[in-house]
Motif scaffolding. Sequence first.
Motif, short mmCIF file in Angstrom:
data_model
loop_
_atom_site.label_atom_id
_atom_site.label_comp_id
_atom_site.label_asym_id
_atom_site.label_seq_id
_atom_site.Cartn_x
_atom_site.Cartn_y
_atom_site.Cartn_z
N GLN A 1 1.14 -1.15 -0.22
CA GLN A 1 -0.31 -0.08 -0.15
C GLN A 1 1.03 1.23 0.67
OE1 GLN A 1 -2.84 0.19 -1.22
NE2 GLN A 1 -4.08 -1.55 -0.48
N PRO A 2 0.32 2.57 -0.01
CA PRO A 2 1.20 3.68 0.24
C PRO A 2 2.55 3.93 0.49
CG PRO A 2 -1.08 4.22 1.11
CD PRO A 2 -1.06 2.78 0.47
N SER A 3 3.67 3.87 -0.35
CA SER A 3 4.67 3.18 0.06
C SER A 3 5.56 5.06 -0.25
CB SER A 3 5.86 2.71 -0.95
OG SER A 3 5.14 3.29 -1.91
N THR A 4 6.87 5.36 0.83
CA THR A 4 7.40 6.44 0.15
C THR A 4 8.66 6.03 0.66
OG1 THR A 4 7.11 8.68 1.74
CG2 THR A 4 7.17 6.45 3.44
N HIS A 5 9.05 7.48 -0.25
CA HIS A 5 10.63 7.05 -0.51
C HIS A 5 11.53 8.54 -0.08
CE1 HIS A 5 8.38 4.13 -2.99
NE2 HIS A 5 8.26 5.10 -3.22
N TYR B 1 5.94 9.97 -2.01
CA TYR B 1 4.99 9.50 -1.45
C TYR B 1 3.99 9.62 -2.19
CZ TYR B 1 1.37 8.81 2.48
OH TYR B 1 0.02 8.25 2.71
N GLY B 2 3.60 8.21 -2.64
CA GLY B 2 2.11 7.44 -4.04
C GLY B 2 1.32 7.00 -2.97
N PRO B 3 -0.03 7.25 -1.99
CA PRO B 3 -1.20 6.57 -2.38
C PRO B 3 -2.36 6.23 -3.56
CG PRO B 3 -0.99 8.88 -1.09
CD PRO B 3 0.03 9.10 -1.93
N ALA B 4 -2.00 4.66 -3.52
CA ALA B 4 -3.29 4.87 -4.60
C ALA B 4 -4.25 4.45 -4.33
CB ALA B 4 -3.07 3.73 -5.54
N VAL B 5 -5.47 5.14 -4.74
CA VAL B 5 -6.82 5.23 -3.87
C VAL B 5 -7.12 3.82 -4.26
CG1 VAL B 5 -7.34 7.56 -3.51
CG2 VAL B 5 -8.18 6.87 -5.88
#
Lengths: 500, 500
Positions: free
Chosen positions: B244-248, B277-281
């Motif tokens: 799920q959302p990952s942050t780099h 940071y990429g939360p994919a709904v």
Amino acid sequence: MKKREKEPEQKKEEKQNKKVTFNISKTNNFSEWFSEIIDKAELADLRYNVKGFVVFRPWAVRCMEKMYDLIEDELQNKGHEPAWFPAVIPEKNFKLEGEHIKGFSPQVFWVTHAADTILEEKMAMRPTSETAMYQMYALWIRGYRDLPFKMYQRAQVWRYETKATRPFIRSREFYWIESHDCFATEKEAEKQVLEDIDTTEKIMHQKLGVPFLALRRPEWDKFPGAVYTIGSDSLMPDGRVIQQPSTHYLGQGFAKVFNVKFKDKDGKEKYVYQTCYGPAVSRIFASVISMHGDDSGLVLPFIIAPIQVIIVPIFNNENKAIIFKKADQIEQELKNSGVRTKVDKREDRPGEKFFFWEMKGVPLRIELGEKEIKNKKLVLFLRDSKEKKIIDEKNFVEVIKKEGDLYDKRLKDKADKWFKDRIVDCKTKDDIKKALEEKKIAKCNFCSIGKEGEKCAEIVEKELLASVRGTRHDKKEIAKGKCPFCRKKANFVVYIAKSY
Amino acid sequence: MKKREKEPEQKKEEKQNKKVTFNISKTNNFSEWFSEIIDKAELADLRYNVKGFVVFRPWAVRCMEKMYDLIEDELQNKGHEPAWFPAVIPEKNFKLEGEHIKGFSPQVFWVTHAADTILEEKMAMRPTSETAMYQMYALWIRGYRDLPFKMYQRAQVWRYETKATRPFIRSREFYWIESHDCFATEKEAEKQVLEDIDTTEKIMHQKLGVPFLALRRPEWDKFPGAVYTIGSDSLMPDGRVIQQPSTHYLGQGFAKVFNVKFKDKDGKEKYVYQTCYGPAVSRIFASVISMHGDDSGLVLPFIIAPIQVIIVPIFNNENKAIIFKKADQIEQELKNSGVRTKVDKREDRPGEKFFFWEMKGVPLRIELGEKEIKNKKLVLFLRDSKEKKIIDEKNFVEVIKKEGDLYDKRLKDKADKWFKDRIVDCKTKDDIKKALEEKKIAKCNFCSIGKEGEKCAEIVEKELLASVRGTRHDKKEIAKGKCPFCRKKANFVVYIAKSY
């Protein structure tokens, strides 16, 4: 002492660099005004390195997100459901409807490869979504109970525009909503066209204060694949009309090609009647910017302004703490009531802040100094009229909300008056020419908006460098006399204007 | 008489056709359950004719729009500003960062033509937007006053996935938010990584009830171009984790390539430190569906359900008018309080409606018949526990709002318990194997998540068909003993799981 002398000067220099006054005449030099305000108010950036593609910056995006909300709420209230369709359309779908492919082919971006692989079938980046959506409608719509079927998507589309691009007005990527509806009968479908015009009226005109004419386009200017097209024409300050949300009555053309059928009450399979409607938020925003802005910069409608009320504290080192505290209190009370508010605590001079937020188009400004706190009053500045009002601290939230409504009403009334004055009744070609020179829209008799009128329309294009925009769709206007171009009997009242 | 006999039978047949019961075991056959619920609840349609591209239908879109709102509000509250960047990235930008291009090249869709013209430079449909955004950051960021610079966009991205695609979980087009932040110091940037994990915690866990582990990925599994990557691993009912959302944390790698510099307080030009940071709904929604659903269908969180309360009137021809009127009243009162409500007035039997709305996952149901009206009571059915409550008509709006909160809390508590039970401490390879067979996550010692641990990770992949997901980033866990694979000293506590 030296030090003390130097400091103020350094500061002064620094401050001058940051000074953001905006002083360009919108009326006399609209084109420069438009470019400059987009840059200064940080609405968009044109330096992205793909031609015709624009980066939209937060101040604009926050306005346009609110516009999306307004339009989507209205569409949902009118029975539309949201969906998300793929951004790519296989070539075979795209080619199914003859007029449609002819109209859009010159504008399509094609995806041909994935990594190093050539795709089996190339894909269009959607320039519009009829050919993506209707194949699915054919799977979903079964019987008369499924009708009316009203669906929209919020989406970007991509068009390889060959005309000059301009941010918000025409670019190779734009942000819109497209609504695609199906009905059992022609009558219901044509009623939807009127409902769509009503949506434009409710949102673009009533809420955002941008007046328009709902015009049935001439035969030669309709949407590729449509039976007829109603364009909403707004006017820009340079006297050129801009097409805003248009709605298309598609008849059964696409339904037959994509096999969108339903079983009617009588047990028979029938093709649906279709309409589509496309409000482009990025383009409506162009009208909002242009219609309401003035020589000091943007004037944003209260309803979409990212900051509706800016609080500018007038302080010195002694009273800073107490004034900031009061400003924070006021901000919080407004925020609690849903008013988008900010306190500008920067160390710059109040005057600079005033200019800055005026340029950004913030509707209302509260000035708050020692005197105001003592007297339990607030100084309220209205961005549009540049009027100052002293209001009582008591009930100030309600007063400010009301001022917000009044402000939006003033923007609309001013725009309405301006627009009305720019539509001129014309009898002769010279009348029309004069109206166009005065940056106005000419209203006149015309032979025909069917195929047989195209020759006269060509004269308009060549000799007057303008175009026949069509006839009023929402209101019957009866022609009397002759067409000023071919001298034959006039059957229509049309609007002629220069356009974007 | 004949007529009367026939009618009920016809009706019965008609009703059977419409009957929507859902009865698939989520635990025993998750894969079928997931596919079927997507179809039956009309969440997505896989029949769009481009491989790996999915049509998202209204019931899902209305949930995901609410998820967008939740995430965007949280990001804005944390100081992020929204922007819209172009969907296409010129090849030269894309190629600038070596690791990045290596990682994403196999996944890029390329736009090569516009109409019949070959583009001078081909364009990538963005698979992620670093290389689109950072060239603009280089233009916008000037001095230390511009930092921190926190910006996000709501966008689709396109990836030519070669793994099997699955709606919501992995498709060639997905819907997400990507946030890209710049800081003056490494410390601030690394603090942002923790803030991003907090955002995932607030939204995905606290509001949507999906628990997760924030894991620092091993060296060999980080984002292309990142210094390190924190992935949020949730668990699916089939025992496989889903990222799920990952942050780099990007360090200064991209900043140096895209020349994103600022003048610091000391007057020197410095490169910024970056995070993304990429939360994919669409993917978070996959977890929401899978975590809370049961054998009767969807169980949607109250906070995102398109309809939060469905009112089913129990009526006959005699009392229909009075019951409908009361139902309308209740609907209106709930709507006025911001509760999304609908009265189901269809002519079907109540039982069918019950099954239908249970399958759709509507949190609360009000059953309203003559008896209820007479007694001034309402029957309230809770979708998750399938419990019925009799509530007083007085204050029912407040009661229902409270029931909505309690319902969401129950979903979260149940998910938390389930998730906790599925993390197993393991000492040996056999322990790990057993845990994986039991559809669980193995927690164990491990030699290293740096390059030197990759050999052991390969054993995990080959022998256990699982992967080393990483170490907890939000919490220090100290290794004791040996790595179960190489028998060397363990320096890390890692989580091993099968994955999507």
